[in-house]
Write an enzyme that holds these catalytic residues in place. Structure first.
Site, PDB file in Angstrom:
ATOM      1  N   GLY A 255      -4.609  -4.706  -3.699  1.00  0.00           N
ATOM      2  CA  GLY A 255      -6.187  -3.449  -4.512  1.00  0.00           C
ATOM      3  C   GLY A 255      -4.305  -2.019  -4.493  1.00  0.00           C
ATOM      4  O   GLY A 255      -4.121  -1.271  -3.736  1.00  0.00           O
ATOM      5  N   HIS A 256      -4.532  -2.055  -5.640  1.00  0.00           N
ATOM      6  CA  HIS A 256      -3.918  -0.500  -6.141  1.00  0.00           C
ATOM      7  C   HIS A 256      -4.867   1.114  -6.675  1.00  0.00           C
ATOM      8  O   HIS A 256      -5.159  -0.025  -7.637  1.00  0.00           O
ATOM      9  CB  HIS A 256      -2.720  -0.693  -7.170  1.00  0.00           C
ATOM     10  CG  HIS A 256      -2.214  -1.918  -6.925  1.00  0.00           C
ATOM     11  ND1 HIS A 256      -0.518  -2.192  -7.694  1.00  0.00           N
ATOM     12  CD2 HIS A 256      -1.409  -2.315  -5.922  1.00  0.00           C
ATOM     13  CE1 HIS A 256      -0.356  -3.008  -7.504  1.00  0.00           C
ATOM     14  NE2 HIS A 256      -0.770  -3.320  -6.097  1.00  0.00           N
TER      15      HIS A 256
ATOM     16  N   GLN B 240       1.990  -5.985  -3.238  1.00  0.00           N
ATOM     17  CA  GLN B 240       2.235  -6.329  -2.061  1.00  0.00           C
ATOM     18  C   GLN B 240       3.502  -5.478  -1.410  1.00  0.00           C
ATOM     19  O   GLN B 240       3.955  -4.627  -2.647  1.00  0.00           O
ATOM     20  CB  GLN B 240       2.580  -7.803  -1.157  1.00  0.00           C
ATOM     21  CG  GLN B 240       1.288  -8.467  -1.693  1.00  0.00           C
ATOM     22  CD  GLN B 240       0.322  -9.201  -3.180  1.00  0.00           C
ATOM     23  OE1 GLN B 240       1.401  -9.207  -3.314  1.00  0.00           O
ATOM     24  NE2 GLN B 240      -0.253  -8.499  -3.104  1.00  0.00           N
TER      25      GLN B 240
ATOM     26  N   ASP C 219       1.256  -0.970   0.073  1.00  0.00           N
ATOM     27  CA  ASP C 219      -0.100   0.309   0.213  1.00  0.00           C
ATOM     28  C   ASP C 219       0.515   1.244   0.101  1.00  0.00           C
ATOM     29  O   ASP C 219       0.376   2.461   0.443  1.00  0.00           O
ATOM     30  CB  ASP C 219      -1.200   0.068   1.451  1.00  0.00           C
ATOM     31  CG  ASP C 219      -1.689  -0.713   1.182  1.00  0.00           C
ATOM     32  OD1 ASP C 219      -2.044  -1.351   0.024  1.00  0.00           O
ATOM     33  OD2 ASP C 219      -2.203  -1.559   2.513  1.00  0.00           O
TER      34      ASP C 219
ATOM     35  N   LYS D   2       1.775   1.943  -5.017  1.00  0.00           N
ATOM     36  CA  LYS D   2       2.638   1.776  -5.971  1.00  0.00           C
ATOM     37  C   LYS D   2       1.392   2.058  -7.668  1.00  0.00           C
ATOM     38  O   LYS D   2       1.577   2.455  -8.339  1.00  0.00           O
ATOM     39  CB  LYS D   2       2.915   0.100  -6.281  1.00  0.00           C
ATOM     40  CG  LYS D   2       4.221  -0.185  -4.523  1.00  0.00           C
ATOM     41  CD  LYS D   2       3.687  -2.000  -4.673  1.00  0.00           C
ATOM     42  CE  LYS D   2       2.758  -2.418  -4.364  1.00  0.00           C
ATOM     43  NZ  LYS D   2       1.968  -2.081  -2.607  1.00  0.00           N
TER      44      LYS D   2
HETATM   45  P1  GDP Z   1      -1.219   0.564  -3.746  1.00  0.00           P
HETATM   46  O1  GDP Z   1      -1.576  -0.313  -3.754  1.00  0.00           O
HETATM   47  O2  GDP Z   1       0.948   0.561  -3.049  1.00  0.00           O
HETATM   48  O3  GDP Z   1      -1.311   0.656  -5.168  1.00  0.00           O
HETATM   49  O4  GDP Z   1      -1.478   1.286  -2.457  1.00  0.00           O
HETATM   50  P2  GDP Z   1      -2.731   1.724  -2.136  1.00  0.00           P
HETATM   51  O5  GDP Z   1      -3.483   1.806  -3.126  1.00  0.00           O
HETATM   52  O6  GDP Z   1      -3.550   0.807  -1.386  1.00  0.00           O
HETATM   53  O7  GDP Z   1      -2.638   2.951  -1.061  1.00  0.00           O
HETATM   54  C1  GDP Z   1      -2.249   4.183  -1.390  1.00  0.00           C
HETATM   55  C2  GDP Z   1      -4.050   4.513  -0.878  1.00  0.00           C
HETATM   56  O8  GDP Z   1      -2.814   5.861  -1.181  1.00  0.00           O
HETATM   57  C3  GDP Z   1      -4.478   5.145  -2.263  1.00  0.00           C
HETATM   58  O9  GDP Z   1      -5.147   5.894  -1.690  1.00  0.00           O
HETATM   59  C4  GDP Z   1      -3.605   6.326  -2.625  1.00  0.00           C
HETATM   60  O10 GDP Z   1      -5.057   7.059  -3.412  1.00  0.00           O
HETATM   61  C5  GDP Z   1      -3.591   7.537  -1.861  1.00  0.00           C
HETATM   62  N1  GDP Z   1      -2.305   8.441  -2.844  1.00  0.00           N
HETATM   63  C6  GDP Z   1      -1.207   7.802  -3.304  1.00  0.00           C
HETATM   64  N2  GDP Z   1      -0.398   9.099  -3.377  1.00  0.00           N
HETATM   65  C7  GDP Z   1      -0.805   9.571  -2.726  1.00  0.00           C
HETATM   66  C8  GDP Z   1       0.042  10.714  -2.141  1.00  0.00           C
HETATM   67  O11 GDP Z   1       0.903  11.419  -2.696  1.00  0.00           O
HETATM   68  N3  GDP Z   1      -0.532  11.406  -1.143  1.00  0.00           N
HETATM   69  C9  GDP Z   1      -2.373  11.116  -0.401  1.00  0.00           C
HETATM   70  N4  GDP Z   1      -2.556  12.117  -0.119  1.00  0.00           N
HETATM   71  N5  GDP Z   1      -2.932   9.787  -1.185  1.00  0.00           N
HETATM   72  C10 GDP Z   1      -1.467   9.598  -1.798  1.00  0.00           C
HETATM   73  P1  IMO Z   2      -1.089  -3.854  -2.422  1.00  0.00           P
HETATM   74  O1  IMO Z   2      -0.487  -4.652  -3.703  1.00  0.00           O
HETATM   75  C1  IMO Z   2      -0.952  -4.463   2.139  1.00  0.00           C
HETATM   76  C2  IMO Z   2      -1.266  -8.619   3.476  1.00  0.00           C
HETATM   77  C3  IMO Z   2      -1.724  -9.444   4.010  1.00  0.00           C
HETATM   78  C4  IMO Z   2      -1.474  -9.919   5.263  1.00  0.00           C
HETATM   79  C5  IMO Z   2      -0.523 -11.093   4.704  1.00  0.00           C
HETATM   80  C6  IMO Z   2      -1.087 -12.499   3.451  1.00  0.00           C
HETATM   81  O2  IMO Z   2      -2.447  -3.595  -2.568  1.00  0.00           O
HETATM   82  O3  IMO Z   2       0.405  -3.149  -1.434  1.00  0.00           O
HETATM   83  P2  IMO Z   2      -3.045 -13.017   2.453  1.00  0.00           P
HETATM   84  O4  IMO Z   2      -4.165 -12.907   1.590  1.00  0.00           O
HETATM   85  O5  IMO Z   2      -1.911 -12.341   0.806  1.00  0.00           O
HETATM   86  O6  IMO Z   2      -2.138 -14.292   1.848  1.00  0.00           O
HETATM   87  O7  IMO Z   2      -2.039 -11.450   3.147  1.00  0.00           O
HETATM   88  O8  IMO Z   2       0.091  -9.883   3.258  1.00  0.00           O
HETATM   89  N1  IMO Z   2      -1.273  -8.353   2.281  1.00  0.00           N
HETATM   90  C7  IMO Z   2      -1.187  -6.450   2.117  1.00  0.00           C
HETATM   91  N2  IMO Z   2      -1.042  -5.749   2.676  1.00  0.00           N
HETATM   92  N3  IMO Z   2      -1.403  -4.118   0.700  1.00  0.00           N
HETATM   93  C8  IMO Z   2      -1.220  -5.290   0.333  1.00  0.00           C
HETATM   94  O9  IMO Z   2      -1.293  -5.231  -1.580  1.00  0.00           O
HETATM   95  C9  IMO Z   2      -1.351  -7.157   0.845  1.00  0.00           C
HETATM   96  N4  IMO Z   2      -1.514  -8.430   0.147  1.00  0.00           N
HETATM   97  C10 IMO Z   2      -1.618  -8.697   1.239  1.00  0.00           C
HETATM   98  O10 IMO Z   2      -2.712  -8.246   5.115  1.00  0.00           O
HETATM   99  O11 IMO Z   2      -0.608  -9.448   6.423  1.00  0.00           O
HETATM  100 MG    MG Z   3      -3.407  -1.340  -2.299  1.00  0.00          MG
END
Ligand code: GDP
Ligand code: IMO
Ligand code: MG
Length: 429
Positions: free
Chosen positions: A40-41, A225, A13, A16
Site C-alpha cells: 500500500g503506497h 515491502q 511502509d 516509498k
Molecule cells: P510505503 O508503503 O512505503 O509507500 O508507505 P505507506 O504509504 O504505507 O506509509 C507511509 C505513510 O506516511 C503514508 O500515510 C504517507 O502519506 C505518510 N508519509 C510519507 N512521508 C511522510 C512524512 O515525511 N511525514 C508524514 N507525517 N507522513 C508521511
Molecule cells: P508496503 O509495500 C508493511 C507484511 C505483513 C506480514 C508479512 C507477510 O506497503 O511497504 P504477506 O501478505 O506479504 O504474506 O505478509 O509482511 N507486509 C507488509 N508490511 N508494508 C508492506 O508493504 C507489506 N506487505 C506485507 O504485514 O507481516
Molecule cells: Mg505501505
C-alpha cells in the site's frame, strides 16, 4: 538521471510511495518488480490521498510509462478495482501508460483462501499476513504449477492448469483444513472475464525495458515491502514471499544488474512493523500511541495499527549491505517534532555479547536488547521547512548522526505527506 532502484530499508511502509512520486518526475518508466496487492503506497497531492497497491506510484504523473513486472504476484480483481478507482479520481490509466508483464504469476481465490486458513491454523505462530494470497501464489510459482498472465490469455491453457490446481487445492481444503472447496466453473468463468478486461494492458515488459535502456531512457524501480521482509534477507519466517531487496529488481523485470546505476533506501526517522515477528526497538506501550497517532501509523492496505519503535541503525546497516544502498531518503522526520528525547539503537546486547550486525536467527534476535544512544529532541515544527540549513539544530544533529552510523549520505528528507514537503540535502544550488 540514471536507472534507480528504490527499496524499503526497514519493515515496509517507509514512505516509498511518496519518494517514488517525487523521483518519478525525472523518470520515463516506473516499474514494480515484486510483491502484489499486499503493498500500500501512499501519495498525497493537494490534500487528495492516493493509495497504490499494484500499479506503480508514478501513474499520477502524465507522460510516463508504468510497468508491472514479471516478479509481481498479480491479482486481477485488485488490479481492475485500482484502475477504476484511479479513473474515478481523474487519473489517466490506459494501455499507453500501463503495461503488465505476460510472465507475472496470477493470484486466484484459492491462494487467498489458503493464506487465511494456514494463518488460522498456525495459532500463536501466525505471521500476520495481509491475506492477499501472496505466499501461496509464490509457492505455486516455485513449485512450477503457477498460472501466468499469458496462460490467462489462452482459454485452453487456463482450463488445463486451473483444473490441476483446483483439484490439488480442494484436496487440501477438504482433508487438511476441513473446509469447503472452490468451484472450477465459477473461477474459470470469472477469470475469463478478467482476461478480456486485462488483455489490452498485457505486453512483453522485458523487451520494452531493455529497448528503453538502449535508448538511454530513465527507469525507476519501485520496491515494495522492505528489506527485513525479504524472503532471504529478512526476519524469516516472519517475512513476505518475494525478493524485496534491490536484487529483486533484476529478477522481477528481466534487466541485468549492470543496468542499475543507483540504489536509494527509504527509511522512516523511527521504525514501524505490521504483523508478527521480532522488533528489537519496539516502544513500550505509553510511547506507541503517541507516535502511532501523530504518524497515522495504520496500514494502508489492511488498516491494522502498526507497531512502532526507535530507529534501529543495526537494521538499516544490514539493509545498506544487502541492497548496496548508495543514498538514503529519511521520511516522517516531522513525526518526531514533539519528542523531548529520541533514541537510536546502535547495537544489540545478546546474553553477555554485543552485536554490531543483524543476527539471522530470530531466536537470537528475540533475546537481543537494544543499546541506545540518546539524542535531545528539537521541539519545533519542521513540516514547512524546505532547506536543510533551516532545520532546528537538534534535527540536523540527529540526521548527521544517522548518516555517520549508516556510512551513507542522506539526500532526501521528508517532513510531511504532501509532494512538496521535502528537503534535498546536499543538492547543488
Ligand atoms: P510505503 O508503503 O512505503 O509507500 O508507505 P505507506 O504509504 O504505507 O506509509 C507511509 C505513510 O506516511 C503514508 O500515510 C504517507 O502519506 C505518510 N508519509 C510519507 N512521508 C511522510 C512524512 O515525511 N511525514 C508524514 N507525517 N507522513 C508521511
Ligand atoms: P508496503 O509495500 C508493511 C507484511 C505483513 C506480514 C508479512 C507477510 O506497503 O511497504 P504477506 O501478505 O506479504 O504474506 O505478509 O509482511 N507486509 C507488509 N508490511 N508494508 C508492506 O508493504 C507489506 N506487505 C506485507 O504485514 O507481516
Ligand atoms: Mg505501505
Amino acid at each position: 538521471m540514471p536507472n534507480i532502484v528504490v527499496v524499503g530499508a526497514q519493515w515496509g511502509d517507509e514512505g516509498k510511495g511518496k519518494i517514488i512520486d517525487i523521483l518519478a518526475s525525472d523518470a520515463n518508466y516506473i516499474v514494480r518488480y515484486q510483491g502484489g496487492s499486499n503493498a500500500g503506497h501512499t501519495v498525497v497531492l493537494k490534500g487528495k490521498e492516493f493509495i497504490l497497491h499494484l500499479i506503480p506510484s508514478g501513474i499520477l504523473h502524465r507522460g510516463k510509462v508504468c510497468i508491472i513486472g514479471n516478479g509481481v504476484a498479480f491479482d486481477p480483481m485488485a488490479f481492475l478495482e485500482e484502475v477504476e478507482t484511479l479513473k474515478s479520481k481523474g487519473i489517466d490509466v490506459t494501455k499507453r501508460n500501463l503495461v503488465l508483464s505476460e510472465k507475472a504469476h496470477v493470484i486466484f481465490p484459492y491462494h487467498k483462501k489458503l493464506d487465511s486458513l494456514r494463518e488460522a491454523k498456525k495459532g500463536t505462530t501466525t505471521i500476520g499476513t495481509t491475506k492477499r494470497g501472496i505466499g501461496p501464489c509464490y509457492a505455486d510459482k516455485v513449485s512450477r504449477c503457477g498460472i501466468r498472465v499469458l496462460d490467462l490469455m489462452d482459454s485452453k491453457n487456463l482450463r488445463e492448469k486451473l483444473k490441476f490446481n483446483i483439484k490439488e487445492k480442494n484436496t487440501l481444503f477438504k482433508y487438511l483444513y476441513n473446509s469447503d472447496g472452490v468451484s472450477f466453473d465459477e473461477i474459470y468463468a470469472q477469470y475469463r472475464d478478467y482476461a478480456n478486461q486485462i488483455r489490452p494492458f498485457v505486453g512483453n515488459t522485458t523487451i520494452i525495458l531493455n529497448e528503453a535502456i538502449k535508448k538511454n531512457k530513465r527507469i525507476l524501480f519501485e520496491g515494495a515491502q522492505g528489506t527485513l521482509l525479504d524472503i532471504d534477507h529478512g526476519t524469516y519466517p516472519f517475512v513476505t514471499s518475494s525478493s524485496a531487496t534491490s536484487g529483486g529488481a533484476c529478477i522481477g523485470t528481466g534487466i541485468g544488474p549492470t543496468h542499475i546505476d543507483k540504489v536509494i533506501g527509504v527509511v522512516k526517522a523511527y521504525t514501524t512493523r505490521v504483523g508478527e515477528g521480532p522488533f528489537p526497538t519496539e516502544f513500550p506501550s505509553d510511547l506507541i500511541n503517541k507516535i502511532r497517532n501523530r504518524g497515522k501509523e495504520f496500514g494502508a492496505t489492511t488498516g491494522r495499527p502498526r507497531r512502532c519503535g526507535w530507529f534501529d541503525s543495526i537494521v538499516v546497516k544490514h539493509s545498506v549491505l544487502v541492497n548496496a544502498i548508495d543514498e538514503i531518503a529519511v521520511t516522517k522526520l516531522d513525526v518526531l517534532d514533539q519528542m523531548p528525547k529520541i533514541n537510536i539503537c546502535v547495537g544489540y546486547k545478546y546474553r553477555n555479547k554485543v552485536y554490531k550486525f543483524f543476527p539471522p536467527d530470530i531466536n537470537v534476535l528475540n533475546e537481543c536488547r537494544p543499546i541506545y544512544q540518546a539524542h535531545p529532541g528539537w521541539l519545533k515544527d519542521t513540516n514547512q521547512i524546505k532547506k536543510f540549513e533551516d532545520l532546528p539544530y537538534n534535527a540536523k544533529r540527529y540526521l548527521n548522526t544517522l548518516k555517520k552510523l549508516l556510512g551513507v549520505k542522506i539526500t532526501i528528507i521528508s517532513v510531511g505527506s504532501e509532494r512538496g514537503q521535502i528537503i534535498r540535502w546536499g543538492a547543488k544550488k
